[in-house]
Design an enzyme around this catalytic site. Structure first.
Site, PDB file in Angstrom:
ATOM      1  N   ARG A   1      12.723 -43.611  98.084  1.00 46.63           N
ATOM      2  CA  ARG A   1      13.641 -42.529  99.018  1.00 46.63           C
ATOM      3  C   ARG A   1      13.936 -42.779 100.304  1.00 46.63           C
ATOM      4  O   ARG A   1      15.155 -42.797 100.818  1.00 46.63           O
ATOM      5  CB  ARG A   1      13.138 -41.113  98.592  1.00 46.63           C
ATOM      6  CG  ARG A   1      13.042 -40.467  97.284  1.00 46.63           C
ATOM      7  CD  ARG A   1      12.891 -39.205  97.292  1.00 46.63           C
ATOM      8  NE  ARG A   1      11.463 -38.809  97.422  1.00 46.63           N
ATOM      9  CZ  ARG A   1      10.671 -38.473  96.401  1.00 46.63           C
ATOM     10  NH1 ARG A   1      10.995 -38.426  95.186  1.00 46.63           N
ATOM     11  NH2 ARG A   1       9.447 -38.303  96.536  1.00 46.63           N
TER      12      ARG A   1
ATOM     13  N   PHE B   1      20.280 -37.891  88.418  1.00 50.49           N
ATOM     14  CA  PHE B   1      19.019 -37.459  87.952  1.00 50.49           C
ATOM     15  C   PHE B   1      18.164 -36.879  89.255  1.00 50.49           C
ATOM     16  O   PHE B   1      16.899 -37.199  89.435  1.00 50.49           O
ATOM     17  CB  PHE B   1      18.208 -38.441  87.237  1.00 50.49           C
ATOM     18  CG  PHE B   1      18.843 -39.170  86.184  1.00 50.49           C
ATOM     19  CD1 PHE B   1      18.862 -38.444  84.705  1.00 50.49           C
ATOM     20  CD2 PHE B   1      19.661 -40.106  86.235  1.00 50.49           C
ATOM     21  CE1 PHE B   1      19.431 -39.041  83.925  1.00 50.49           C
ATOM     22  CE2 PHE B   1      20.350 -40.757  85.299  1.00 50.49           C
ATOM     23  CZ  PHE B   1      20.307 -40.217  83.907  1.00 50.49           C
TER      24      PHE B   1
ATOM     25  N   ASP C   1      21.907 -33.079  88.173  1.00 46.57           N
ATOM     26  CA  ASP C   1      20.773 -32.858  87.244  1.00 46.57           C
ATOM     27  C   ASP C   1      21.004 -32.123  85.968  1.00 46.57           C
ATOM     28  O   ASP C   1      21.940 -31.162  86.452  1.00 46.57           O
ATOM     29  CB  ASP C   1      19.630 -32.379  87.993  1.00 46.57           C
ATOM     30  CG  ASP C   1      18.296 -32.600  87.196  1.00 46.57           C
ATOM     31  OD1 ASP C   1      17.627 -33.527  87.743  1.00 46.57           O
ATOM     32  OD2 ASP C   1      17.737 -31.994  86.570  1.00 46.57           O
TER      33      ASP C   1
ATOM     34  N   ASN D   1      25.225 -33.429  82.633  1.00 46.88           N
ATOM     35  CA  ASN D   1      24.481 -34.520  82.074  1.00 46.88           C
ATOM     36  C   ASN D   1      24.798 -35.723  82.569  1.00 46.88           C
ATOM     37  O   ASN D   1      26.120 -36.052  82.666  1.00 46.88           O
ATOM     38  CB  ASN D   1      24.732 -34.586  80.416  1.00 46.88           C
ATOM     39  CG  ASN D   1      24.072 -35.525  79.801  1.00 46.88           C
ATOM     40  OD1 ASN D   1      23.878 -36.613  80.279  1.00 46.88           O
ATOM     41  ND2 ASN D   1      23.898 -35.435  78.395  1.00 46.88           N
ATOM     42  N   ALA D   2      23.971 -36.510  83.105  1.00 49.42           N
ATOM     43  CA  ALA D   2      24.589 -37.624  84.029  1.00 49.42           C
ATOM     44  C   ALA D   2      25.306 -38.624  83.189  1.00 49.42           C
ATOM     45  O   ALA D   2      26.238 -39.200  83.738  1.00 49.42           O
ATOM     46  CB  ALA D   2      23.206 -38.265  84.749  1.00 49.42           C
TER      47      ALA D   2
ATOM     48  N   ASP E   1      17.821 -42.385  88.805  1.00 52.91           N
ATOM     49  CA  ASP E   1      16.564 -42.336  88.613  1.00 52.91           C
ATOM     50  C   ASP E   1      15.975 -41.314  87.536  1.00 52.91           C
ATOM     51  O   ASP E   1      15.789 -40.290  87.359  1.00 52.91           O
ATOM     52  CB  ASP E   1      15.634 -41.548  89.910  1.00 52.91           C
ATOM     53  CG  ASP E   1      14.243 -41.328  89.939  1.00 52.91           C
ATOM     54  OD1 ASP E   1      13.688 -42.131  89.012  1.00 52.91           O
ATOM     55  OD2 ASP E   1      13.626 -40.542  90.630  1.00 52.91           O
TER      56      ASP E   1
ATOM     57  N   CYS F   1      11.269 -45.520  84.865  1.00 54.22           N
ATOM     58  CA  CYS F   1       9.633 -45.496  84.931  1.00 54.22           C
ATOM     59  C   CYS F   1       9.003 -45.535  83.423  1.00 54.22           C
ATOM     60  O   CYS F   1       8.112 -45.127  83.279  1.00 54.22           O
ATOM     61  CB  CYS F   1       9.564 -43.986  85.765  1.00 54.22           C
ATOM     62  SG  CYS F   1      10.361 -42.851  84.598  1.00 54.22           S
TER      63      CYS F   1
HETATM   64  N1  SAH Z   1      14.816 -38.423  91.178  1.00 52.56           N
HETATM   65  C1  SAH Z   1      13.897 -37.440  91.369  1.00 52.56           C
HETATM   66  C2  SAH Z   1      13.266 -37.398  90.163  1.00 52.56           C
HETATM   67  C3  SAH Z   1      13.935 -37.504  88.730  1.00 52.56           C
HETATM   68  S1  SAH Z   1      13.064 -36.781  87.422  1.00 52.56           S
HETATM   69  C4  SAH Z   1      13.004 -37.316  92.426  1.00 52.56           C
HETATM   70  O1  SAH Z   1      12.876 -38.426  93.065  1.00 52.56           O
HETATM   71  O2  SAH Z   1      12.150 -36.380  92.824  1.00 52.56           O
HETATM   72  C5  SAH Z   1      14.231 -36.902  86.161  1.00 52.56           C
HETATM   73  C6  SAH Z   1      15.340 -35.682  86.051  1.00 52.56           C
HETATM   74  O3  SAH Z   1      16.375 -36.016  85.396  1.00 52.56           O
HETATM   75  C7  SAH Z   1      14.759 -34.306  85.882  1.00 52.56           C
HETATM   76  O4  SAH Z   1      14.815 -33.625  87.156  1.00 52.56           O
HETATM   77  C8  SAH Z   1      15.328 -33.944  84.634  1.00 52.56           C
HETATM   78  O5  SAH Z   1      15.756 -32.597  84.637  1.00 52.56           O
HETATM   79  C9  SAH Z   1      16.784 -34.747  84.839  1.00 52.56           C
HETATM   80  N2  SAH Z   1      17.426 -35.148  83.689  1.00 52.56           N
HETATM   81  C10 SAH Z   1      16.983 -35.348  82.421  1.00 52.56           C
HETATM   82  N3  SAH Z   1      17.944 -35.877  81.305  1.00 52.56           N
HETATM   83  C11 SAH Z   1      19.009 -35.681  82.415  1.00 52.56           C
HETATM   84  C12 SAH Z   1      20.478 -36.032  81.957  1.00 52.56           C
HETATM   85  N4  SAH Z   1      21.031 -36.516  80.627  1.00 52.56           N
HETATM   86  N5  SAH Z   1      21.396 -35.911  82.974  1.00 52.56           N
HETATM   87  C13 SAH Z   1      21.178 -35.576  83.935  1.00 52.56           C
HETATM   88  N6  SAH Z   1      19.534 -35.250  84.495  1.00 52.56           N
HETATM   89  C14 SAH Z   1      18.864 -35.307  83.492  1.00 52.56           C
END
Ligand code: SAH
Length: 452
Positions: free
Chosen positions: A271, A286, A307, A334-335, A355, A395
């Site tokens: 970050r 995400f 998110d 949904n991303a 992410d 990850c």
């Molecule tokens: N970037 C964040 C951590 C992300 S964890 C940080 O640095 O703190 C992954 C995230 O993706 C979760 O919050 C989850 O709700 C979200 N997520 C899961 N599938 C998704 C999708 N299809 N579209 C958007 N967000 C999603």
């Protein structure tokens, strides 16, 4: 010189030549299929591991329910005492003193990475979250709680044992409060390490259902907690007031309910990197509680944070307010869909972060995961202006760095863009990678730049 003749007792675990070789090469796991004679020992206890000739291999935690039946805790035949564990905890803490900066939240113990298989301890200011992911560490929960109290004088210690992997060990899902310092006014006063804010934030009446302190923790001396007007009783809170500061940005942490143990601490250094690259129009996919987005907001003119989870977006909004940030918009979507819509609409960005959660949770899911990674990275590369930067993460342990780079190369080719790899990054240094346990290297973060 007389050689000590090898011997084994029924309480030892006997392992195959393959299991012994793996352990001697530095891996810390021995699978059930490599245990040729189970130890006559309680699950969760420490056992000696010997090879088929009776020669000592290691000491390990025995988890009879698990496919990973033995987790090595020492390659020396020593007595496993409280001091042994305390030494490991202190070594982990000393490393954090060297590598953790610009934050009051970090991972204090990273399981195998700190030679403490199955143990995770995250620190959020004066509060700690503990995860015990094996039978052996589960059996030591009270001891770890005591050691944390002794070493760090925390305000709260939460048990975040809601990780699904516990089911593989036959362990239940539990979120609870293991320890709270502030139920004991006299004791608190005798420990100046507790911040004044603790007392200010306390409710006036005791809360029902507070768990008792683990038996052997230091207790208030008898009579010392007598109530009087100058000395009202104080009681633990549910840590509603837990805030951390990372790279100068504040976040509220939900110690009992938040994803992971409250935050994704493994991305902290990435970050900070994203903050350095951020410019122009930014997109954080995400986003969870807005962590990358709020970092990007420092360098970008405006940022969109996406998110799929409503609570995540809500907490991201609150975190933006907390920091007085006004140049981030939050989208619950949904991303995958949003990236496609932006692409169709011809939107353009200068800095994009991807992410996602682990797409490949096991080996069987690799193919589908690769398609997922390719899709979002292809879209992101198409959305970037010339010179734009993509910070893209995976990850999934099962998708290694090489494979991830191959997917990115395919995405670049299909997007018709020339892409430079600017940095290959990993999890933050408070999540150490043990060279001989490849599973400890799980987070890849590639910084790439679109050239044309
Ligand atoms: N970037 C964040 C951590 C992300 S964890 C940080 O640095 O703190 C992954 C995230 O993706 C979760 O919050 C989850 O709700 C979200 N997520 C899961 N599938 C998704 C999708 N299809 N579209 C958007 N967000 C999603």
């Amino acid at each position: 010189m007389t050689q000590k003749s090898p011997s084994s007792s029924s309480s030892d675990a006997v392992v195959s030549a393959k299991g012994a070789a793996r352990a001697r090469s530095g891996h810390l796991w021995i699978y059930r299929s490599d245990v040729t004679r189970k130890p006559q020992a309680e699950t969760g206890s420490v056992v000696r591991v010997v090879d088929h000739r009776g020669r000592f291999v290691a000491l390990a935690h025995y988890g009879k329910e698990s496919e990973i039946t033995l987790r090595i805790i020492s390659k020396d035949d020593v007595e496993i005492t409280r001091d042994f564990w305390q030494t490991r905890l202190r070594a982990a803490a000393r490393w954090r003193e060297r590598v953790v900066m610009d934050t009051d939240a970090y991972r204090l113990v990273h399981a195998e990475g700190d030679l403490l298989p199955g143990l995770i301890i995250d620190r959020y200011g004066d509060c700690f979250a503990l995860q015990t992911l094996t039978r052996g560490m589960e059996a030591l929960k009270a001891m770890w709680t005591e050691l944390l109290v002794e070493e760090f004088h925390p305000r709260l210690i939460a048990e975040r044992n809601d990780a699904k992997v516990r089911q593989l060990e036959g362990l239940p899902m539990i979120n609870s409060l293991l320890y709270s310092a502030v139920g004991q006014p006299a004791w608190e006063r005798r420990h100046p390490c507790l911040p004044a804010s603790v007392s200010r934030s306390l409710p006036e009446t005791p809360q029902a259902g507070m768990p008792a302190l683990p038996g052997s923790l230091p207790m208030a001396p008898q009579g010392a907690d007598e109530e009087n007007e100058d000395n009202p009783p104080v009681w633990p809170t549910a840590a509603d007031d837990l805030f951390i500061t990372e790279n100068g940005i504040r976040f509220r942490i939900d110690l009992f309910e938040g994803q992971k143990t409250g935050a994704f601490l493994d991305q902290r250094e990435n970050r900070a990197a994203a903050m350095r690259y951020a410019r122009g129009r930014g997109l954080d996919c995400f986003s969870f509680h807005g962590s990358f987005a709020l970092h990007m907001a420092k360098g970008c003119e405006r940022v969109t944070a996406v998110d799929i989870s409503e609570p995540a977006i809500e907490s991201a909004r609150r975190n933006a307010e907390l920091n007085g940030v006004t140049n981030v918009e939050f989208v619950e979507a949904n991303a995958f869909d949003l990236l496609r819509d932006y692409d169709d609409a011809g939107e353009r960005f200068d800095t994009i972060v991807l992410d996602p959660p682990a797409f490949a949770k096991n080996r069987g899911a690799i193919e589908a995961a690769l398609r997922g990674y390719k899709e979002i990275n292809l879209r992101a590369l198409r959305l970037l202006n010339q010179g734009g930067v993509l910070i893209t993460c995976s990850c999934s342990y099962h998708v290694g760095e090489e494979l991830f780079l191959e997917v990115l190369a395919e995405a670049a080719r299909d997007a018709g863009r020339a892409v430079q790899v600017v940095e290959k990054r990993a999890q933050s240094r408070d999540h150490p990678i043990l060279l001989t346990v490849p599973e400890t290297y799980y987070l890849k973060c590639i910084v790439a730049r679109v050239m044309d």
